[in-house]
Design a protein around this motif. Sequence first.
Motif, mmCIF file in Angstrom:
data_model
loop_
_atom_site.group_PDB
_atom_site.id
_atom_site.type_symbol
_atom_site.label_atom_id
_atom_site.label_comp_id
_atom_site.label_asym_id
_atom_site.label_seq_id
_atom_site.Cartn_x
_atom_site.Cartn_y
_atom_site.Cartn_z
ATOM 1 N N HIS A 144 7.612 4.814 0.493
ATOM 2 C CA HIS A 144 6.303 5.140 -0.029
ATOM 3 C C HIS A 144 6.269 6.697 -0.344
ATOM 4 C CE1 HIS A 144 4.413 1.351 1.864
ATOM 5 N NE2 HIS A 144 5.402 0.893 0.998
ATOM 6 N N ILE A 145 6.785 7.511 0.518
ATOM 7 C CA ILE A 145 6.500 9.098 0.292
ATOM 8 C C ILE A 145 7.268 9.301 -1.172
ATOM 9 C CG2 ILE A 145 7.447 11.217 0.824
ATOM 10 C CD1 ILE A 145 7.056 10.323 3.867
ATOM 11 N N PHE A 162 0.831 -1.102 0.044
ATOM 12 C CA PHE A 162 -0.146 0.065 0.012
ATOM 13 C C PHE A 162 0.778 1.205 0.032
ATOM 14 C CE2 PHE A 162 -2.303 -3.344 2.112
ATOM 15 C CZ PHE A 162 -3.412 -3.439 1.214
ATOM 16 N N VAL A 163 1.139 1.819 -1.241
ATOM 17 C CA VAL A 163 2.234 2.679 -1.194
ATOM 18 C C VAL A 163 1.664 4.306 -0.710
ATOM 19 C CG1 VAL A 163 3.631 4.075 -2.966
ATOM 20 C CG2 VAL A 163 3.123 1.722 -3.340
ATOM 21 N N SER A 164 0.227 4.106 -0.688
ATOM 22 C CA SER A 164 -0.234 5.686 -0.262
ATOM 23 C C SER A 164 -0.152 5.640 1.434
ATOM 24 C CB SER A 164 -1.734 5.696 -0.494
ATOM 25 O OG SER A 164 -2.477 4.504 -0.387
ATOM 26 N N ASP A 165 0.246 4.595 2.126
ATOM 27 C CA ASP A 165 0.271 4.631 3.509
ATOM 28 C C ASP A 165 1.951 4.819 3.955
ATOM 29 O OD1 ASP A 165 0.376 3.721 6.274
ATOM 30 O OD2 ASP A 165 0.351 1.690 5.834
ATOM 31 N N PHE A 166 2.015 6.224 4.603
ATOM 32 C CA PHE A 166 3.012 6.588 5.147
ATOM 33 C C PHE A 166 3.319 6.458 6.434
ATOM 34 C CE2 PHE A 166 1.878 10.196 1.805
ATOM 35 C CZ PHE A 166 2.309 9.356 0.620
ATOM 36 N N HIS A 204 7.841 7.224 -3.822
ATOM 37 C CA HIS A 204 6.924 6.793 -4.936
ATOM 38 C C HIS A 204 5.860 7.560 -5.214
ATOM 39 C CE1 HIS A 204 8.701 3.019 -5.832
ATOM 40 N NE2 HIS A 204 8.886 2.730 -4.750
ATOM 41 N N MET A 205 5.287 8.310 -4.115
ATOM 42 C CA MET A 205 4.003 9.289 -4.323
ATOM 43 C C MET A 205 4.472 10.677 -4.527
ATOM 44 S SD MET A 205 1.377 7.171 -3.892
ATOM 45 C CE MET A 205 -0.166 8.281 -3.557
ATOM 46 N N THR A 206 5.325 11.249 -3.807
ATOM 47 C CA THR A 206 5.443 12.627 -4.179
ATOM 48 C C THR A 206 6.955 12.888 -4.584
ATOM 49 O OG1 THR A 206 6.059 12.856 -1.910
ATOM 50 C CG2 THR A 206 3.677 13.099 -2.465
#
Length: 991
Positions: free
Chosen positions: A226-227, A190-194, A229-231
């Motif tokens: 994760h951060i 779950f990449v959106s979970d920081f 990958h997302m931002t």
Amino acid sequence: GRARMRLRSGVFASSCLLVQALGVALFLRGFFPVPVRSLPPREARADPPAEPAPPGPGMVSNWTKIPPPLFKKVVIVLIDALRDDFVFGSKGKQFMPYTTQVVEKGTSYSFIAEAKPPTVTMPRIKALMTGSIPGFIDVVVNLNSPALLDDNLIRQAKTAGKRIIFYGDDTWLKLFPKHFVEYDGTTSFFVSDFTEVDDNVTRHLDRVLKREDWDLLILHYLGLDHIGHMTGPNSPLVGPKLREMDNILKKIHISLISKEEASLPNLLVVCGDHGMSETGSHGGSSEGEVHTPLLFISSAFEKRTGSLAQPEHVQQTDLASTLAIGLGLPISRNSVGNLILPVVGGKTMREQLRFVHLNGFQLSRLLQENTPAYEKDPGYEHFKIAEKSHGNWIKLYLEGNNSEILLNLGKKVLKQYLEALKTLSSSLSKQVAQYDMYSMMVGTVIIMEVLLLLLLSVPKALSKRAEFEVPLSPPLFSLLFYLMCLLLCAVHVIVCTSAESLCYFCSMSWLTAVGVMMLISALMCGILSAIAKIFENSRLPPKKPTVSSSSWSEIDVLILAGTIGHVLSLGASSFIEEEHQTWYFLINTLCLVLCQELCRNYFLLKECDPQHSTNVKQNFDSIGEASECKNIDIPAASNSKVGKATFSSEFIKGSDKWISLATPWVVLICCRLLRSLNQTGVQWAHRPDFGHWLTSSEHKSELSFLAAVSLLMIFFLVQRRCSLVSKIAMALGLLGVYSYRAAIGNVIFPWQHGGKDISKGITEARFVYVFVLGIVFTGTKDLLKSQVISADSSMKSTGLWEVYSGLVLLAALLFRPHNLPVLVFCLLIQTMMTKYIWRPLKLDAAQITIIHYWFGQGFFYFQGNSNGIATVDVSAGFVGLDSYVEIPAIFLTAFATYAGPFLWAIHLLCYLSSEVSRNSAAVGHGCFCYALMRSIPVAIYVVLVTGLRYHLFIWSVFSPKLLYEGVHVFITAAVCLFFTAMDQNHSYRAQ
């Protein structure tokens, strides 16, 4: 005139595919370098080498045991995607004040560790813990268990009785099952979970740090990754996350210091597994992705004085051997890392020399097992020299000499050792890390040339006679051929002498290499002559006025669009993961198009003048149609009885017409049922499907009923064209299949109630094998008879059908019982389409071949296969074997995996051979189209993979697909050879 040789399409296609298989093999060999492996431990190799013996009679060192540990407790904090500038750069000073202070003024050593691509978590954990550079082939070798089989730090620690606690990324739990006394895994999916993903690790920390019952604590934090990958690395979220990590490191460090005894200090290691690129992803080899910080913090070290210089660079693989020595464990056998000397710098000279000697001994042992000419290796020579000097040093030491001389000599020996370690390590790493680009390029060139040659020869190969005239001695091309050979050999010499890494293609013998060069040149000349011929033909005035060029039917358009669409989709990882969706879509669309054709055939063309069918089929526009497979393999209507009767009402019996119209819809229903049998792919693979429901233990009776019905259906669908002997053999064989499944406990007999003892079912399986061989043998006998004695086509088609039914029986044995309906539907669809679609529609051989190919691909996925390695059913390789025997196991597993495409291909051969109304070139056409359909995706995919070799998912998605494609080429080459062998009408009757 020049000498010319006639070559049939089938022969041409088979030879092309064989050459392509060679290209694919070369490409694969370059793409998957063979990993550096120590041989399996012959003796337990528990005893480490003693110190080098000092020269002189009777002198011997008394220190033979492995040195004691240097640290009591070790904590490894692995922060996923921690880039070097997050600690050593401006971000580190701003957001990680405590760590920065320890790095600059504390008791610590800091390094920049270089990771090797692919910079993805799993291979990097392997590198950190084994010290070796993992190749993808590891994944293939231990097919379904990702558990790490190599010698590694965690296993050594567990064997030594150390208690290991782990919290973090659950990849570790897959790699090291049953190694931790306590653990809690978090998922990296779950990449959106920081936040949650890191809090799940930290929540255990206070409790664990208070306790005394552990020796090694590993924490793997995923939030930063994760951060990224997302931002991306420059987002405002990175700062607070680094600050959170800093506080955690502070807490651990203070706790370790407070608990320390004077005798044995503790050690805190901070590292990253890989960095992140400027966009926040990873997988490639850019600086940001491969440079990670590596900190050793312990009160054993000297306090830093003076300003901090730029940290030294070390390899990521160096951590394993350094920690092994720090914990007093043997160094992992496959490790290619060097001991990071400053970490043991506080010890006495004798201990330091002992450590580097242990490391050097392990590296030279590994080199011996991987390089035949290891004595010539400069690293090995250096090591031997250093070992000799070490012996002299020990002699002085044992004599009690403790002057300045001893210290200086010691430093010199240490320097020699470090030099040797560096050289050994780099020559071992060279063998693994890089892609062997040269072998890949040569393979790609061969593959692309074959594809070009096939495409250029479409008009010739699909003409009425289906043969080529190959000029044997064109004067120009012979000169060109020699020039190209010379040029390529020159290139070969230049590349091989200047290449830094090892090339497989360079290590081949000269003869082989020159052979490959000649092959490439010959293919090139073939392509040029084909192009020249096309130009020649386009300049000549047309011999007779042709009617307007033939119109394309919807089927042709769909076939072209589908092929191009599928090939383009191979460039995207998600499309490869879910490739079954593409094939299901194409098959369904094909059914709808066939339905439309049938409607047109039955309702619109009824009273149409029979001339219509001739025009369409007779014109063949050689270039406009080159990309499309159109041909005239149905004799022209004007001179054949069949043609005249094509659309006349006597051909269509009332009931047949409606069954024929319903067939596409029945096929669609079958496909829908098959889709719900096995969920495949990646995204939705975990969804419940009918197959899982059937295989659960409480539904055993339902499964048994389904299996029994399926086997009965298979018998009825197959037996209609077999001879009596084969019918009996088939019936007994299918009975044997059921009793085999009952014996191994998958299904039950109705009269069987109590728990029967479960066996391996070896007797039953061998009983079935006997019948398989019997049926195939009968078929082959008929085929030989039809070839040798009389050109009797009915005997030939019976023979082919018997070979086919033998293969169906083998598939029934190897398939899991819940997959038997796949086989039934396969036979059902083939039977229905033969009778109610292909005969009434009078499709040509090329179209039928491509329909077969598509359905074969669809059935590959209906079986529950996917493009991941994990779905290969390895159990098929053990059916009827006592123990693992390599050759039959590989053959059976490959057959079980590719049963769908394989059975459809053999069915195609049966169909094209048995249709009397077809022109005798049909089998040649079929073989050619089959080869073309296979080589288009392979050629394009090889180029795509080369371009995407640093992609994040190269090991998880693209590489397994590459292996599947490669094996498929080999299987298709075998099928085409069989086609060619069966296609025996040497003198094609010219119509």
